[in-house]
Write a protein that holds these residues in place. Structure first.
Motif, PDB file in Angstrom:
ATOM      1  N   ASP A   1       0.824  -1.205   0.000  1.00 43.92           N
ATOM      2  CA  ASP A   1       0.000   0.000   0.000  1.00 43.92           C
ATOM      3  C   ASP A   1       0.865   1.264   0.000  1.00 43.92           C
ATOM      4  O   ASP A   1       0.564   2.243  -0.696  1.00 43.92           O
ATOM      5  CB  ASP A   1      -0.919   0.012   1.221  1.00 43.92           C
ATOM      6  CG  ASP A   1      -2.068  -0.982   1.096  1.00 43.92           C
ATOM      7  OD1 ASP A   1      -2.331  -1.459  -0.027  1.00 43.92           O
ATOM      8  OD2 ASP A   1      -2.703  -1.276   2.131  1.00 43.92           O
ATOM      9  N   LEU A   2       1.949   1.246   0.788  1.00 51.06           N
ATOM     10  CA  LEU A   2       2.817   2.418   0.856  1.00 51.06           C
ATOM     11  C   LEU A   2       3.547   2.633  -0.461  1.00 51.06           C
ATOM     12  O   LEU A   2       3.656   3.772  -0.951  1.00 51.06           O
ATOM     13  CB  LEU A   2       3.810   2.266   2.002  1.00 51.06           C
ATOM     14  CG  LEU A   2       4.760   3.452   2.245  1.00 51.06           C
ATOM     15  CD1 LEU A   2       3.995   4.748   2.474  1.00 51.06           C
ATOM     16  CD2 LEU A   2       5.692   3.159   3.423  1.00 51.06           C
ATOM     17  N   ALA A   3       4.044   1.570  -1.061  1.00 49.36           N
ATOM     18  CA  ALA A   3       4.700   1.699  -2.362  1.00 49.36           C
ATOM     19  C   ALA A   3       3.729   2.238  -3.402  1.00 49.36           C
ATOM     20  O   ALA A   3       4.097   3.054  -4.258  1.00 49.36           O
ATOM     21  CB  ALA A   3       5.265   0.354  -2.803  1.00 49.36           C
ATOM     22  N   ALA A   4       2.464   1.813  -3.327  1.00 52.46           N
ATOM     23  CA  ALA A   4       1.445   2.337  -4.238  1.00 52.46           C
ATOM     24  C   ALA A   4       1.254   3.829  -4.032  1.00 52.46           C
ATOM     25  O   ALA A   4       1.108   4.587  -5.001  1.00 52.46           O
ATOM     26  CB  ALA A   4       0.128   1.585  -4.037  1.00 52.46           C
ATOM     27  N   LEU A   5       1.251   4.282  -2.786  1.00 54.68           N
ATOM     28  CA  LEU A   5       1.120   5.718  -2.517  1.00 54.68           C
ATOM     29  C   LEU A   5       2.257   6.508  -3.163  1.00 54.68           C
ATOM     30  O   LEU A   5       2.033   7.578  -3.754  1.00 54.68           O
ATOM     31  CB  LEU A   5       1.098   5.981  -1.008  1.00 54.68           C
ATOM     32  CG  LEU A   5      -0.211   5.733  -0.265  1.00 54.68           C
ATOM     33  CD1 LEU A   5      -0.026   6.024   1.216  1.00 54.68           C
ATOM     34  CD2 LEU A   5      -1.332   6.589  -0.828  1.00 54.68           C
ATOM     35  N   TYR A   6       3.472   6.017  -3.038  1.00 55.17           N
ATOM     36  CA  TYR A   6       4.605   6.707  -3.656  1.00 55.17           C
ATOM     37  C   TYR A   6       4.428   6.799  -5.172  1.00 55.17           C
ATOM     38  O   TYR A   6       4.604   7.857  -5.784  1.00 55.17           O
ATOM     39  CB  TYR A   6       5.914   5.994  -3.323  1.00 55.17           C
ATOM     40  CG  TYR A   6       6.501   6.393  -1.999  1.00 55.17           C
ATOM     41  CD1 TYR A   6       7.133   7.626  -1.847  1.00 55.17           C
ATOM     42  CD2 TYR A   6       6.435   5.555  -0.896  1.00 55.17           C
ATOM     43  CE1 TYR A   6       7.665   8.011  -0.630  1.00 55.17           C
ATOM     44  CE2 TYR A   6       6.975   5.922   0.328  1.00 55.17           C
ATOM     45  CZ  TYR A   6       7.588   7.164   0.459  1.00 55.17           C
ATOM     46  OH  TYR A   6       8.116   7.537   1.671  1.00 55.17           O
TER      47      TYR A   6
END
Length: 249
Positions: free
Chosen positions: A17-22
Motif C-alpha cells: 500500500d505504501l509503495a502504491a502511494l509513492y
C-alpha cells in the motif's frame, strides 16, 4: 505478489500500500525528486515504521525496497539505502501522537506550497475546498525539519485534525489506511490548484457561505474516509497496474 519469507503477511500488505502511494504521487506529478516522504506504521508492538529509501525516485519504489526504521529513525535490519533525517522528524512526530495515523503523507507540490505561503491559507471558494477545511490545521515554518524540539509544536498545531498546511513548506495528511490518506491529499491538493487558478484570474472571489461549510463538516468523514476512499482505491491500483506496474515487488 506473495511476501518474501522474511516479511510477515500483514507487514507486506502495508508495504504494498505504501509503495502504491509513492507511485501514485509520482503519477499525479506530486513528487519533488527524492525530497518528500510518505510513511506507514508497521503492524505489531515494536513501533517500527516504513519510509522511502533516500535516493530512489517515487516511481521506482517497491514494497521490498522500503526501509524499516524505529521511532528514532534508525534503520531496523539491513538496507543499502539511508533515510532522510529531516523527513522522519515530521513523520515520527505525527505517528507518535496519533494512534490512527497508520499512514502519513507529506508533499511539496507547487500549488500546496503556494497556498501555504498565503496569509489567508486555503479559502472556501470551491466544493473541493470544503472537505479539507473541515479538518485543516497550520504549522508555521521553522526551517528545515532537523530540530527534534519542533515535534511538540507541530503536534500541538495538528491537534485532532487530519490535514495540515506546513507554512512556506507544503501539505500533510494522515489516515488509518492508504486509501484514506491519499483521498485527503487529493482533495487538499485539488483545492489548492483551484484556488491558485481562481486568484490568477483577478477580480473578487466568491466565498461559500459559512453555514454550508458547517454542513459539510458532518459529511466529511463519509466522503474523505470510508465509502469514498475505499471506492476510489481499487481504481487507483488498476491505473497503476496499467501505467506503472511493479509496486508490489
Amino acid at each position: 505478489m506473495a511476501p518474501p519469507d522474511s516479511i510477515a503477511r500483514d507487514e507486506w500488505q502495508v508495504r504494498c500500500d505504501l509503495a502504491a502511494l509513492y507511485r501514485l504521487a509520482a503519477l499525479h506529478g506530486w513528487d519533488d525528486l527524492i525530497f518528500t516522504h510518505i510513511s506507514a506504521r508497521v503492524p505489531g508492538p515494536e513501533h517500527h515504521f516504513l519510509i522511502n529509501p533516500y535516493g530512489m525516485m517515487f516511481e521506482e519504489i517497491t514494497a521490498s525496497s522500503l526501509v524499516k526504521v524505529d521511532q528514532a529513525g534508525a534503520k531496523v535490519g539491513p538496507s543499502e539505502f539511508d533515510v532522510n533525517p529531516a523527513g522522519f522528524i515530521i513523520h515520527s512526530a505525527v505517528h507518535e501522537a496519533r494512534d490512527e495515523a497508520h499512514f502519513v503523507m507529506h508533499l511539496h507540490t507547487v500549488a500546496g506550497v503556494a497556498v501555504s505561503a498565503r496569509r489567508e491559507g486555503l479559502l472556501p471558494i470551491s466544493q473541493h475546498s470544503l472537505f479539507p477545511l473541515a479538518s485543516l490545521s497550520y504549522h508555521d515554518y521553522e526551517g528545515v525539519a532537523l530540530n527534534p524540539d519542533e515535534k511538540a509544536r507541530l503536534v500541538s498545531d495538528l491537534g485532532k485534525t487530519s490535514l495540515m498546511m506546513l507554512r512556506n513548506h507544503g501539505l500533510l495528511t494522515l489516515g488509518h489506511s492508504a486509501a484514506d490518506t491519499f483521498l485527503k491529499m487529493f482533495m487538499l491538493q485539488r483545492a489548492c490548484e483551484i484556488q491558485i487558478a481562481a486568484q490568477a484570474g483577478g477580480g473578487e472571489l466568491i466565498r461559500i457561505p459559512s453555514q454550508i461549510l458547517a454542513g459539510i463538516r458532518a459529511q466529511s468523514d463519509k466522503v474523505m474516509r470510508g465509502s469514498g476512499a475505499e471506492l476510489a482505491w481499487p481504481g487507483l491500483l488498476r491505473r497503476l497496474a496499467r501505467q506503472n506496474p511493479g509496486h508490489d515487488a
